[in-house]
Design a protein around this motif. Sequence first.
Motif, short mmCIF file in Angstrom:
data_model
loop_
_atom_site.label_atom_id
_atom_site.label_comp_id
_atom_site.label_asym_id
_atom_site.label_seq_id
_atom_site.Cartn_x
_atom_site.Cartn_y
_atom_site.Cartn_z
N ALA A 37 0.83 -1.21 0.00
CA ALA A 37 0.00 0.00 0.00
C ALA A 37 0.86 1.26 0.00
O ALA A 37 1.95 1.29 0.58
N CYS A 38 0.36 2.31 -0.66
CA CYS A 38 1.07 3.59 -0.77
C CYS A 38 0.16 4.73 -0.33
O CYS A 38 -1.05 4.57 -0.19
N GLU A 39 0.77 5.89 -0.12
CA GLU A 39 0.01 7.09 0.22
C GLU A 39 0.80 8.32 -0.20
O GLU A 39 2.02 8.27 -0.36
N GLN A 40 0.07 9.43 -0.37
CA GLN A 40 0.69 10.72 -0.68
C GLN A 40 0.93 11.49 0.61
O GLN A 40 0.03 11.57 1.45
N VAL A 41 2.13 12.05 0.76
CA VAL A 41 2.43 12.87 1.93
C VAL A 41 3.15 14.13 1.49
O VAL A 41 3.77 14.18 0.43
N THR A 42 3.08 15.16 2.31
CA THR A 42 3.83 16.39 2.05
C THR A 42 5.29 16.16 2.34
O THR A 42 5.68 15.20 3.02
N ILE A 43 6.13 17.06 1.84
CA ILE A 43 7.58 16.91 2.05
C ILE A 43 7.91 16.83 3.53
O ILE A 43 8.71 15.98 3.95
N LYS A 44 7.32 17.67 4.35
CA LYS A 44 7.65 17.68 5.77
C LYS A 44 7.24 16.41 6.48
O LYS A 44 7.73 16.11 7.57
N SER A 45 6.33 15.65 5.88
CA SER A 45 5.92 14.38 6.47
C SER A 45 6.67 13.20 5.87
O SER A 45 6.41 12.05 6.24
N ALA A 46 7.59 13.46 4.94
CA ALA A 46 8.25 12.39 4.20
C ALA A 46 9.56 11.93 4.82
O ALA A 46 10.11 10.91 4.40
N LEU A 47 10.08 12.64 5.81
CA LEU A 47 11.36 12.26 6.41
C LEU A 47 11.26 10.87 7.03
O LEU A 47 10.36 10.58 7.81
N GLY A 48 12.19 10.00 6.66
CA GLY A 48 12.20 8.64 7.18
C GLY A 48 11.28 7.69 6.45
O GLY A 48 11.31 6.48 6.71
N ARG A 49 10.46 8.21 5.52
CA ARG A 49 9.57 7.35 4.75
C ARG A 49 10.32 6.75 3.56
O ARG A 49 11.41 7.19 3.20
N VAL A 50 9.69 5.78 2.91
CA VAL A 50 10.30 5.11 1.78
C VAL A 50 9.53 5.45 0.51
O VAL A 50 8.31 5.31 0.46
N LEU A 51 10.26 5.92 -0.48
CA LEU A 51 9.65 6.33 -1.75
C LEU A 51 9.07 5.11 -2.47
O LEU A 51 9.75 4.09 -2.64
N ALA A 52 7.80 5.21 -2.88
CA ALA A 52 7.11 4.07 -3.48
C ALA A 52 7.31 3.99 -4.99
O ALA A 52 7.26 2.89 -5.56
#
Length: 425
Positions: A37-52
């Motif tokens: 599963a994937c989701e859209q997030v803002t840049i400030k919420s993307a730290l530590g996340r994995v690009l899908a």
Amino acid sequence: MKSISDIAAALQGYDPHALHADAALQFLAALVQPVQACEQVTIKSALGRVLAVDLVSPIDVPAHNNSAMDGYAFDGAQLRGGTLRLTVVGTALAGTAWSAHLGPGQCLKIMTGAVLPAGVDTVVPQELVETANGCIHIAAGTVKQGDNRRLRGEDLPKGRVALSAGRHLGPADLGLIASLGIAEVTVVRRPKVAYFSTGDEILSLGEAQREGAVYDSNRYTLFGLLSGLGGVDFLDMGVVKDEPNALRAAFESAAQQADAIITSGGVSVGEADHTKAVMRLLAGGDAGVVFWKIAMRPGRPMAVGRIGNAVLFGLPGNPVAVMVTFLAFVRPALLRMMGCKAEPLPLLQARTVEPIRKKPGRTEFQRAWVSTGPDGILQVQTTGQQGSGVLSSMAQANGLIVLEHHQGNVAVGETVRVMMFEGYL
């Protein structure tokens, strides 16, 4: 989805009662699958996340040919040997284009990042010229044609992949994404990890001390380790007593809520422990869970398998063994679950400043402090007692000496591999 028996059959020489550390990693790589599963997030919420998905640049970076420093811009074809004299006819600032045209014998004072006008391809640093009466003098050999400019698309041309799927996004990545004018990115859903400690001897913080009991440190170590991953959500389920009904309820609740379950305690040989029996029951017997004796120190016992759709990691109860088995096995497995293509924690080379005792036939992780020696070369020494229950020596360490399965004693001055803790790299 491969079964436990299928995974085991594919590993050459697999023996759960004497498992090499490398084989454990291979087993977990087959057991654990990335979240889809994937989701859209803002840049400030993307730290530590994995690009899908691959992030493709919608623009050229930089968008124009521009100056790499403060100085004077001109047509470099005029550099033919000898001192060059140029008349300064204007100033170009970053953020505003200078639209006039430079003729022969003319130059433009320019600031770092300012757009280079058509026909202008060279910048001489301002400190390398002599100025007089509105002119500059450039001595022979000071610069060559094309020096000190950044070309359009030099950093990243339009249409090229800027960041690949599977990237564990860090601070520099956020800046790069923003530089492309992109406000949101598609990331992998955070896997959810439920964790709890087991055992009648474990006290939660706030409980009164009693003889034979110890305060639970493992959940707080796991909290710190999971927080460091960045790309997981986690659920602290507290301390579960060594009682079948309580354990069953905890495992069933964890499996319903989480993608992975981490427990500490109850996986070694112990008559009073019901944890293994409940794991086996809920996993569907030996087809769903396996109990390892890994040829390593610390952290020999470990359980892995599935309860429902959740991957199970049953770690030892000793505090240091929990941290070592997490770093060695659970961390890379969770990174895979996050969809991350990141490599394992890098192993550095360091010179020992003390002898280290080691028996061949097992992988050892010794708590250590890495520093820079007088000659500028990394050096390493252990941080005291290495017992699996001695957490103070782990707190004093900034990494682990990794001694391979075949290695024996290490003499002073020999080079060993070191796994640095995150935050010390």
